[in-house]
Design an enzyme around this catalytic site. Structure first.
Site: not given
Ligand code: BGC
Length: 755
Positions: A295
């Site tokens: 993530d």
């Molecule tokens: C979130 C994810 C997301 C990623 C990319 C993160 O902050 O937890 O769910 O896919 O950002 O945008």
């Protein structure tokens, strides 16, 4: 490298299978989807790549078009050009992706195409209801279709990959991300996760109308302590496996191509450094063959987590745990080479990570044609097409849950005087909810507009009543009350739209209370005093504690954030052109103190049965009931359903027999309607305690008024199995109770014994 040499490399690597097959097969032949052809191509490519080029493939940077986390770099063009970044997210449209792809293909030594990812969660441009809302439909085909539409639009915009489905089980409405989930139940969540994967990926990743799915956030992100986002997760291996892991597994079994790590720690180890999760469970136990992305900044966050002192150590922990791609933080980019030189990471490990990613690029057909998703004609045709909007509209209707309907106030007759009240009734942006991808408020119809269209201008008034300030829960300005009350007095019916501002839901939106803002609570009470029929539409991204408001209203419809076409869907339901059939995918507590509360809880040694249990020493609260405000699976209809005649195929079964349970459901009301017939199972005695009941089947069944349907369920050995005391998966002999009905309080019961 000149274009000519690049072409020779391309031809050697990607064209003929016979060339590829001449390369000695390696272990990867087994792992890359059992597709030896791809494994050979990956091997061939890796063999001519430098370490830097391989590292570049493990790097994912945001382009800054959308903000989904802290932005830490700004010159992605240069990173692509230098081969340091092989994957991009937060950039879309054919024009924009093509521009970057041209840099990767024409200006880097090997011309390896970029992968473009984006958070296409509940629609790309045509926005569907938020995921929790879609889940309330319990309609797997419609959910799959929603993902299908999203994939068509996203891929037409130059994207190859969505960061969805999010399958984190969540039993804590304080956590804002419950809105992105399928709710509290592992069975329902598993089926929904799998449906979404099928919708996104179709049968073949090479089909340019599909996108790769990314199952997230592995693992157990939804169980953060006290519902605070990114917070610690601590649970037994049993709970992890029984409740939290099944939806990830189901989504992977459906073929999901990638997995995203979660921000949280589990059992003291941050997920993005967890060998147990990524190597032991994901790769070895489940045989996962796609790639794992962290993530956003999750590798760097191993430092504040306190398991790495710097990015060097963080990168080492992460890649060695089995993580292949580093989102945004640059820890892999900056450190993998040094780590390899120092012998702390093997080059084989890097080959494996880069290999998993390259395999996907091959599977997507990007090496054959890096611009196969760059079709402006398709983009124009696909985005917001009539067909896509129609699917979003159908889904929105299915997602609504009727929570109360005293005296059949709903559906409303047209051409009565309706006082529409509440800022949310006239807000385009709120219709889309959080994670709206490229959805534009301009394209969303409001509730007010749709109601006015059906009911006529002269019979429909509007007053804001309350106002919102995006991140200010306590904002209190009751200057709108006077007009709202005046309109309400002049009307036959009050239609109040209440709930949460969209920005209070989604990531980093945890709350310590789950009630409505005081301004709305007061408005409710003022309007209730008028003694007019009051219909309430609730827009919210989490279960909320609305006991007082339920009491103050005559009818209440949960509409979540219903998407681009949500307005007309609401109007259809309000005026009876569509009979609501949604059921809650998560329990609504009476108050925050009941959390966690979910339908499959344990009985305890001192269970409390109201009216039966005597004395003080029971598992209960002093001043609040144990029961929730609305139980899991609950939802009314304009008609009524009567359940009878429950039967089981045999009262004694052996472990390998299937058990069939049937029930008769009669539509006893005045409307045709669909009912989600639900089956819950209780394993009465086990070597470990078992939930009071577990969802093990459901069938959404359309029944015409006055008619009956026989609904049949088959329970397999797997349905009767659980993690026994020694953690082996299987059944134990003994009694089972089966309950069938319209929600998790179903009373109609039949029993059988497993020999
Ligand atoms: C979130 C994810 C997301 C990623 C990319 C993160 O902050 O937890 O769910 O896919 O950002 O945008």
């Amino acid at each position: 490298m000149s274009n000519k040499i690049r072409l020779i490399v391309f031809l050697a690597l990607y064209t003929t299978i016979s060339v590829a097959q001449s390369v000695t097969p390696t272990k990867k032949a087994d792992v890359f989807f059992n597709e030896p052809e791809i494994a050979h191509k990956v091997d061939s490519l890796l063999s001519i790549m430098t370490i830097d080029e391989k590292i570049g493939q493990t790097v994912l940077f945001t382009s800054g078009w959308d903000v989904t986390g802290p932005t830490v770099r700004d010159n992605v063009m240069e990173e692509i050009r230098s081969g340091r970044c092989g994957n991009i997210f937060n950039r879309h449209t054919v024009a924009a992706t093509t521009k970057l792809q041209e840099i990767a293909v024409n200006e880097t030594r090997l011309g390896i195409p970029l992968l473009f990812g984006y958070d296409v969660i509940h629609g790309h441009r045509t926005i569907f209801p938020i995921s929790l809302g879609e889940s309330a439909s319990w309609d797997l085909e419609a959910i799959e279709e929603g993902a299908r539409v999203a994939a068509r639009e996203a891929s037409a915009s130059g994207l190859h990959w969505t960061f969805a489905p999010m399958v984190d089980i969540s039993r804590d409405p304080r956590w804002g991300r419950i809105s992105e989930s399928a709710g509290e139940d592992p069975y329902l969540g598993s089926l929904i996760g799998a449906a979404r994967v099928r919708g996104f990926q179709g049968d073949n990743l090479k089909d340019v109308t599909t996108v790769m799915a990314c199952v997230k956030h592995f693992a157990a992100y939804g169980a953060s302590q006290a519902g605070r986002d990114y917070h610690t997760v601590d649970m037994s291996e049993r709970v992890l496996r029984e409740t939290y892991l099944p939806p990830y597994k189901a989504a992977l079994d459906a073929g999901a191509a990638s997995v995203m790590t979660s921000f949280n720690e589990i059992d003291g180890v941050p997920a993005s450094a967890s060998t147990h999760l990524y190597t032991d469970i994901l790769r070895k136990e489940w045989g996962f063959n796609g790639f794992v992305v962290t993530d956003y900044l999750a590798v760097n966050e191993l430092i504040p987590h306190g398991v790495a002192k710097d990015k060097y150590q963080a990168a080492k922990l992460s890649i060695n745990a089995g993580i292949d791609m580093d989102m945004e933080g640059g820890a892999f980019m900056e450190n993998l080479k040094k780590l390899i030189e120092n012998g702390e990471v093997t080059e084989e490990k890097l080959d494996e990570a880069a290999g998993y990613i390259l395999a996907m690029k091959f599977r997507l057909g990007l090496f054959e044609d890096p611009f196969r998703y760059s079709n402006t004609k398709r983009e124009k045709k696909e985005i917001l097409s009539k067909e896509n909007k129609e699917a979003a509209y159908q889904m929105a209707k299915k997602s609504f849950v009727l929570l109360k309907n005293d005296n059949q106030v709903l559906p409303l007759k047209k051409n009565q005087k309706i006082a529409v009240i509440g800022q949310l009734a006239n807000s385009k942006r709120d219709m889309l909810g959080s994670w709206k991808a490229t959805g534009s408020p301009k394209e969303a119809g409001t509730i007010l507009k749709a109601i006015t269209k059906k009911n006529g201008k002269k019979n429909t008034t509007f007053a804001k009543g309350y106002t919102f300030k995006p991140l200010d829960f306590d904002h209190y300005d009751n200057s709108g009350f006077e007009q709202a009350i005046k309109n309400a007095k002049d009307a036959d019916v009050i239609l109040l739209v209440a709930g949460e501002h969209w920005s209070w839901t989604g990531e980093a939106t945890s709350r310590t209370n789950i009630h409505l803002p005081q301004i709305q609570k007061d408005l409710f009470q003022e309007l209730a005093k008028l003694d007019k029929p009051m219909v309430v539409l609730m827009m919210n991204g989490r279960p909320i504690a609305i006991g007082d408001e339920v009491d103050a209203s005559d009818a209440m419809l949960e509409i979540w954030y219903p998407g681009t076409e949500g307005g007309r869907a609401v109007a259809d339901v309000i005026f009876g052109e569509y009979n609501p059939s949604g059921k809650l995918p998560a329990t609504f507590p009476r108050n925050v103190g009941q959390i966690p509360i979910y339908h499959s809880m344990k009985n305890t040694g001192r269970p409390y049965t109201p009216g039966v249990s005597k004395g003080k020493y029971h598992s209960k609260y002093l001043f609040t009931k144990n029961t929730p405000l609305f139980q899991f699976g609950f939802g009314l209809s304009y008609t009524t359903f009567e359940y009878s005649d429950i039967k089981v195929s045999s009262n004694k079964v052996s472990a390998n027999d299937n058990v069939t349970v049937s029930v008769t459901v009669k539509n006893t009301g005045d409307y045709d309607g669909a009912e989600v017939v639900q089956l819950y199972l209780q394993d009465v005695i086990g070597s470990v305690t078992r939930p009071v009941r577990e969802l093990k089947g459901f069938k959404k069944t359309f029944i015409k008024k006055g008619k009956s349907a026989t609904v049949e369920f088959t329970l397999s050995k797997d349905d009767l199995s659980f993690f026994r005391q020694d953690m082996s998966w299987g059944t134990e002999p003994g009694d089972f109770n089966v309950f069938v009905g319209g929600d998790s309080d179903a009373e109609l019961k039949v029993s059988f014994e497993l020999e």
